[in-house]
Design a protein around this motif. Structure first.
Motif, PDB file in Angstrom:
ATOM      1  N   LEU A   4      11.778   8.867  12.821  1.00  0.00           N
ATOM      2  CA  LEU A   4      12.158   8.258  11.537  1.00  0.00           C
ATOM      3  C   LEU A   4      13.642   8.542  11.240  1.00  0.00           C
ATOM      4  O   LEU A   4      14.490   7.709  11.491  1.00  0.00           O
ATOM      5  N   LYS A  50      -1.515  -1.539  -4.208  1.00  0.00           N
ATOM      6  CA  LYS A  50      -2.561  -0.500  -4.174  1.00  0.00           C
ATOM      7  C   LYS A  50      -1.874   0.855  -4.094  1.00  0.00           C
ATOM      8  O   LYS A  50      -1.345   1.239  -3.066  1.00  0.00           O
ATOM      9  N   PRO A  51      -1.900   1.588  -5.234  1.00  0.00           N
ATOM     10  CA  PRO A  51      -1.243   2.895  -5.225  1.00  0.00           C
ATOM     11  C   PRO A  51      -2.136   3.947  -4.591  1.00  0.00           C
ATOM     12  O   PRO A  51      -3.332   3.719  -4.380  1.00  0.00           O
ATOM     13  N   PHE A 100       1.421   8.876  -1.857  1.00  0.00           N
ATOM     14  CA  PHE A 100       1.532   9.655  -3.097  1.00  0.00           C
ATOM     15  C   PHE A 100       2.906  10.269  -3.302  1.00  0.00           C
ATOM     16  O   PHE A 100       3.216  10.776  -4.367  1.00  0.00           O
ATOM     17  N   ASN A 101       3.751  10.291  -2.266  1.00  0.00           N
ATOM     18  CA  ASN A 101       4.950  11.133  -2.386  1.00  0.00           C
ATOM     19  C   ASN A 101       6.113  10.478  -3.121  1.00  0.00           C
ATOM     20  O   ASN A 101       6.849  11.156  -3.807  1.00  0.00           O
ATOM     21  N   LEU A 116       9.288   3.717  -3.500  1.00  0.00           N
ATOM     22  CA  LEU A 116       8.687   2.884  -2.445  1.00  0.00           C
ATOM     23  C   LEU A 116       8.046   1.622  -3.021  1.00  0.00           C
ATOM     24  O   LEU A 116       7.970   0.584  -2.352  1.00  0.00           O
ATOM     25  N   VAL A 138      -4.632   0.507   9.673  1.00  0.00           N
ATOM     26  CA  VAL A 138      -4.191  -0.679   8.931  1.00  0.00           C
ATOM     27  C   VAL A 138      -3.866  -1.815   9.905  1.00  0.00           C
ATOM     28  O   VAL A 138      -4.283  -2.964   9.717  1.00  0.00           O
ATOM     29  N   VAL A 144      -3.332   6.548   9.462  1.00  0.00           N
ATOM     30  CA  VAL A 144      -3.820   5.442   8.617  1.00  0.00           C
ATOM     31  C   VAL A 144      -3.078   4.155   8.989  1.00  0.00           C
ATOM     32  O   VAL A 144      -3.674   3.070   9.010  1.00  0.00           O
ATOM     33  N   GLY A 183       4.792   8.398   9.313  1.00  0.00           N
ATOM     34  CA  GLY A 183       5.215   9.790   9.243  1.00  0.00           C
ATOM     35  C   GLY A 183       6.480  10.084  10.050  1.00  0.00           C
ATOM     36  O   GLY A 183       6.933   9.269  10.864  1.00  0.00           O
ATOM     37  N   GLY A 184       7.038  11.257   9.804  1.00  0.00           N
ATOM     38  CA  GLY A 184       8.226  11.665  10.544  1.00  0.00           C
ATOM     39  C   GLY A 184       8.241  13.171  10.704  1.00  0.00           C
ATOM     40  O   GLY A 184       7.501  13.892  10.021  1.00  0.00           O
ATOM     41  N   PHE A 242       2.933  -1.350   4.434  1.00  0.00           N
ATOM     42  CA  PHE A 242       2.215  -0.081   4.321  1.00  0.00           C
ATOM     43  C   PHE A 242       3.186   1.077   4.483  1.00  0.00           C
ATOM     44  O   PHE A 242       3.964   1.109   5.440  1.00  0.00           O
ATOM     45  N   ILE A 284       0.875  -1.192   0.000  1.00  0.00           N
ATOM     46  CA  ILE A 284       0.000   0.000   0.000  1.00  0.00           C
ATOM     47  C   ILE A 284       0.901   1.228   0.000  1.00  0.00           C
ATOM     48  O   ILE A 284       1.731   1.404   0.899  1.00  0.00           O
TER      49      ILE A 284
HETATM   50  P1  NAD Z   1      -1.983   8.124   3.621  1.00  0.00           P
HETATM   51  O1  NAD Z   1      -1.773   7.450   4.928  1.00  0.00           O
HETATM   52  O2  NAD Z   1      -3.089   9.079   3.486  1.00  0.00           O
HETATM   53  O3  NAD Z   1      -2.194   7.045   2.457  1.00  0.00           O
HETATM   54  C1  NAD Z   1      -1.239   6.024   2.172  1.00  0.00           C
HETATM   55  C2  NAD Z   1      -1.928   4.902   1.404  1.00  0.00           C
HETATM   56  O4  NAD Z   1      -2.869   4.269   2.267  1.00  0.00           O
HETATM   57  C3  NAD Z   1      -2.715   5.365   0.170  1.00  0.00           C
HETATM   58  O5  NAD Z   1      -2.561   4.398  -0.855  1.00  0.00           O
HETATM   59  C4  NAD Z   1      -4.135   5.365   0.677  1.00  0.00           C
HETATM   60  O6  NAD Z   1      -5.075   5.190  -0.371  1.00  0.00           O
HETATM   61  C5  NAD Z   1      -4.111   4.160   1.600  1.00  0.00           C
HETATM   62  N1  NAD Z   1      -5.172   4.130   2.607  1.00  0.00           N
HETATM   63  C6  NAD Z   1      -5.775   5.178   3.197  1.00  0.00           C
HETATM   64  N2  NAD Z   1      -6.719   4.741   4.050  1.00  0.00           N
HETATM   65  C7  NAD Z   1      -6.694   3.384   4.004  1.00  0.00           C
HETATM   66  C8  NAD Z   1      -7.427   2.357   4.649  1.00  0.00           C
HETATM   67  N3  NAD Z   1      -8.364   2.648   5.524  1.00  0.00           N
HETATM   68  N4  NAD Z   1      -7.150   1.080   4.341  1.00  0.00           N
HETATM   69  C9  NAD Z   1      -6.174   0.782   3.461  1.00  0.00           C
HETATM   70  N5  NAD Z   1      -5.444   1.699   2.803  1.00  0.00           N
HETATM   71  C10 NAD Z   1      -5.702   2.989   3.085  1.00  0.00           C
HETATM   72  O7  NAD Z   1      -0.560   8.801   3.272  1.00  0.00           O
HETATM   73  P2  NAD Z   1      -0.213   9.806   2.091  1.00  0.00           P
HETATM   74  O8  NAD Z   1      -0.848  11.119   2.403  1.00  0.00           O
HETATM   75  O9  NAD Z   1      -0.439   9.173   0.761  1.00  0.00           O
HETATM   76  O10 NAD Z   1       1.382   9.908   2.276  1.00  0.00           O
HETATM   77  C11 NAD Z   1       1.998  10.791   3.142  1.00  0.00           C
HETATM   78  C12 NAD Z   1       2.412  10.127   4.435  1.00  0.00           C
HETATM   79  O11 NAD Z   1       3.251   9.017   4.175  1.00  0.00           O
HETATM   80  C13 NAD Z   1       3.247  11.039   5.317  1.00  0.00           C
HETATM   81  O12 NAD Z   1       2.832  10.907   6.649  1.00  0.00           O
HETATM   82  C14 NAD Z   1       4.662  10.511   5.145  1.00  0.00           C
HETATM   83  O13 NAD Z   1       5.539  10.813   6.194  1.00  0.00           O
HETATM   84  C15 NAD Z   1       4.395   9.064   5.018  1.00  0.00           C
HETATM   85  N6  NAD Z   1       5.533   8.407   4.393  1.00  0.00           N
HETATM   86  C16 NAD Z   1       6.333   7.602   5.167  1.00  0.00           C
HETATM   87  C17 NAD Z   1       7.454   6.993   4.600  1.00  0.00           C
HETATM   88  C18 NAD Z   1       8.353   6.112   5.421  1.00  0.00           C
HETATM   89  O14 NAD Z   1       9.089   5.343   4.815  1.00  0.00           O
HETATM   90  N7  NAD Z   1       8.318   6.160   6.736  1.00  0.00           N
HETATM   91  C19 NAD Z   1       7.741   7.186   3.251  1.00  0.00           C
HETATM   92  C20 NAD Z   1       6.903   8.012   2.503  1.00  0.00           C
HETATM   93  C21 NAD Z   1       5.798   8.591   3.089  1.00  0.00           C
END
Ligand code: NAD
Length: 491
Positions: A419, A180-181, A156-157, A162, A241, A237, A257-258, A231, A153
């Motif tokens: 992180l 699942k993108p 978007f970033n 990833l 999960v 989120v 997140g970090g 994930f 899962i």
């Molecule tokens: P998000 O948590 O909103 O979504 C991430 C993914 O989860 C998406 O594909 C979304 O559709 C899916 N999702 C959302 N609700 C869900 C549910 N109930 N069940 C299953 N899947 C679900 O995150 P985002 O806004 O896309 O990305 C930004 C976040 O990601 C930031 O907090 C960032 O720090 C974090 N991030 C962490 C890392 C890391 O390696 N630690 C790397 C990149 C991004």
């Protein structure tokens, strides 16, 4: 006309069963529809799950003796992506917003990661020992087997790098993957999954299902045939999960997140530190990186000078459409991201913080149809401002003076996140004390927040559990079967 994209289920390009679709728009130019994508739901996710289970049962893919064959396919895939890099890089910029150079950088990271894990071909092995149990001789053996169907899962970033961190180790280990993108960035991931089929991954082994998190994500989290969830996304989120996946006792790794701190000591190479923090730390990908530099603590003796150095470099960054070669920083990916950083900034300003540069959304002229926000540096942000505690996922950087390393460490460790972290100093003693005292999974010393496949990546505290990349990242995709076999009577 926008291009049509299709999901990949059982090796075929398919529409959603319902026939529904959704649009993906260019965040730099929101009247441009970049692609039309199937709006899949639980039925489509189930089709992909059933196809994967069947492929794991009937194809050669998961067999332990086929690891070199899988490795050749991963190598072929890396070469195919290299061939298509320009097309994929442009597509990524148009759906995500990041500048073209960062898009092709992500594709390089994917290629490196697939090549790295292809190198494990023929080398995944367990152990054999002989033990005595009374009169009996027993052969004890561990066998490293694939876990089964693994879900990926994605946020978007970084839709490309990833993807690789999860899909490459899963595939070399002999698993099937279901991807699942994120809903705003599914297009490059679809194209990448198409190339996996072309590289020779058997039908059903690599599927991608697009659609709302509620419908698609929920089915993936609950279905018993999905054995593992990787994930990456926000901490909130990630918690959901974990809860949704726990009744079926799935393996879950969470990259969350970090709010990465960086400390700048007075003996650092200040120009290099300022350049790196601005260009690669905070404002890369418009600040939307989990390991962006999100808080900077500067030794008081150099504080004012250093803030001015960073501000000068931030003012020099060109904001614009990521496909233009002169652009240094693109738009945010979506309006939700932009309004969230505006909320954090407004809270800080209300508490008497001061904007050094930037501070207001860009919405005139060429910026009118995109989610643009300028590189922003803020000072005098009081301790109780949300900007110090919450993750700020955009181009806003709070900076604060600290007396010394100990105060810097205390402040750096004062959030729920853990992180990454960074230090700029030329003193070995300062560096060693920082590494010892900082609460983070990853540490960068006198360098930009770079990730490479050779070494693990992951957080502590609320930034996640488990590790990706390196040998530890591969181990997450293998089960250990422990075998005891009677050999005969001891002499
Ligand atoms: P998000 O948590 O909103 O979504 C991430 C993914 O989860 C998406 O594909 C979304 O559709 C899916 N999702 C959302 N609700 C869900 C549910 N109930 N069940 C299953 N899947 C679900 O995150 P985002 O806004 O896309 O990305 C930004 C976040 O990601 C930031 O907090 C960032 O720090 C974090 N991030 C962490 C890392 C890391 O390696 N630690 C790397 C990149 C991004």
């Amino acid at each position: 006309m926008a291009d049509r994209f299709r999901m990949i289920i059982n090796g075929a390009s398919v529409e959603a069963r319902s026939g529904a679709t959704f649009e993906v728009r260019n965040p730099a130019q929101t009247d441009e529809v970049v692609g039309i994508v199937p709006k899949g739901d639980a039925d489509d996710a189930r089709d992909a799950i059933v196809a994967a289970a069947e492929a794991l049962r009937t194809s050669w893919w998961p067999r332990l003796h086929e690891s070199r064959r899988r490795g050749r396919i991963l190598q072929r895939y890396a070469a195919l992506v290299e061939e298509h890099k320009d097309r994929l890089g442009r597509l990524l910029t148009r759906e995500q917003g990041k500048i073209y150079k960062e898009s092709t950088g992500e594709l390089d990271s994917l290629i490196n990661t697939f090549e790295y894990y292809a190198g494990y071909a023929g080398k995944i092995s367990g152990e054999v020992k002989y033990v005595r149990d009374g009169d009996a001789v027993i052969k004890v053996e561990t066998r490293k087997q694939p876990v089964g169907l693994c879900a990926t899962i994605l946020p978007f970033n970084f839709p490309v790098s990833l993807y690789a961190w999860k899909v490459a180790p899963a595939l070399i280990a002999g698993n099937a993957v279901l991807i699942k993108p994120a809903s705003t960035t599914p297009l490059t991931d679809i194209a990448l999954t198409q190339l996996l089929q072309e590289a020779g991954v058997p039908p059903g082994i690599a599927s991608i299902v697009t659609g709302p998190a509620g419908a698609v994500g929920d089915e993936i989290l609950r279905h018993p045939a999905v054995k593992r969830i990787a994930f990456t996304g926000s901490t909130d989120v990630g918690r959901m999960v974990t809860q949704a996946a726990s009744p079926a006792l799935k393996h879950v790794t969470l990259e969350l997140g970090g709010s990465d701190p960086t400390i700048v000591a007075d003996d650092a190479d200040l120009d290099l530190a300022a350049e790196t923090i601005v260009r690669y730390g905070r404002f890369r990908n418009a600040g939307q990186s989990c390991t962006s530099v999100k808080r900077v603590f500067v030794f008081a003796s150099i504080y004012e000078r250093f803030v001015e150095m960073m501000a000068q470099k931030a003012r020099a960054l060109q904001v614009g459409d990521g496909l233009k070669p002169e652009t240094d920083m693109g738009p945010l990916n979506n309006e939700g991201q932009r309004s969230d950083i505006e909320r954090l900034l407004a809270d800080a300003l209300q508490r008497r913080a001061t904007v050094v540069t930037g501070g207001q959304r860009l919405s005139e002229g060429a910026y009118a149809k995109g989610y643009f926000f300028p590189p922003t540096i803020v000072v005098d942000v009081p301790d109780d401002a949300a900007l110090w505690q919450e993750e700020c996922f955009g181009p806003v950087l709070p900076v604060m003076p600290v007396r010394d390393l100990e105060e810097g460490l205390e402040r750096a460790n004062s959030t729920v996140f853990g992180l990454g972290s960074g230090l700029w100093s030329s003193s070995d003693r300062t560096i060693e004390r920082f590494i010892e005292g900082i609460e983070s999974g990853i540490v960068w010393i006198n360098y930009k927040p770079l990730s490479v496949p050779e070494t693990p990546f992951g957080g502590v505290k609320d930034s996640g559990t488990g590790r990706e990349l390196g040998a530890e990242g591969l181990a997450e995709y293998l089960e250990t079967k422990s075998i005891r076999k009677y050999v005969g009577k001891a002499d």
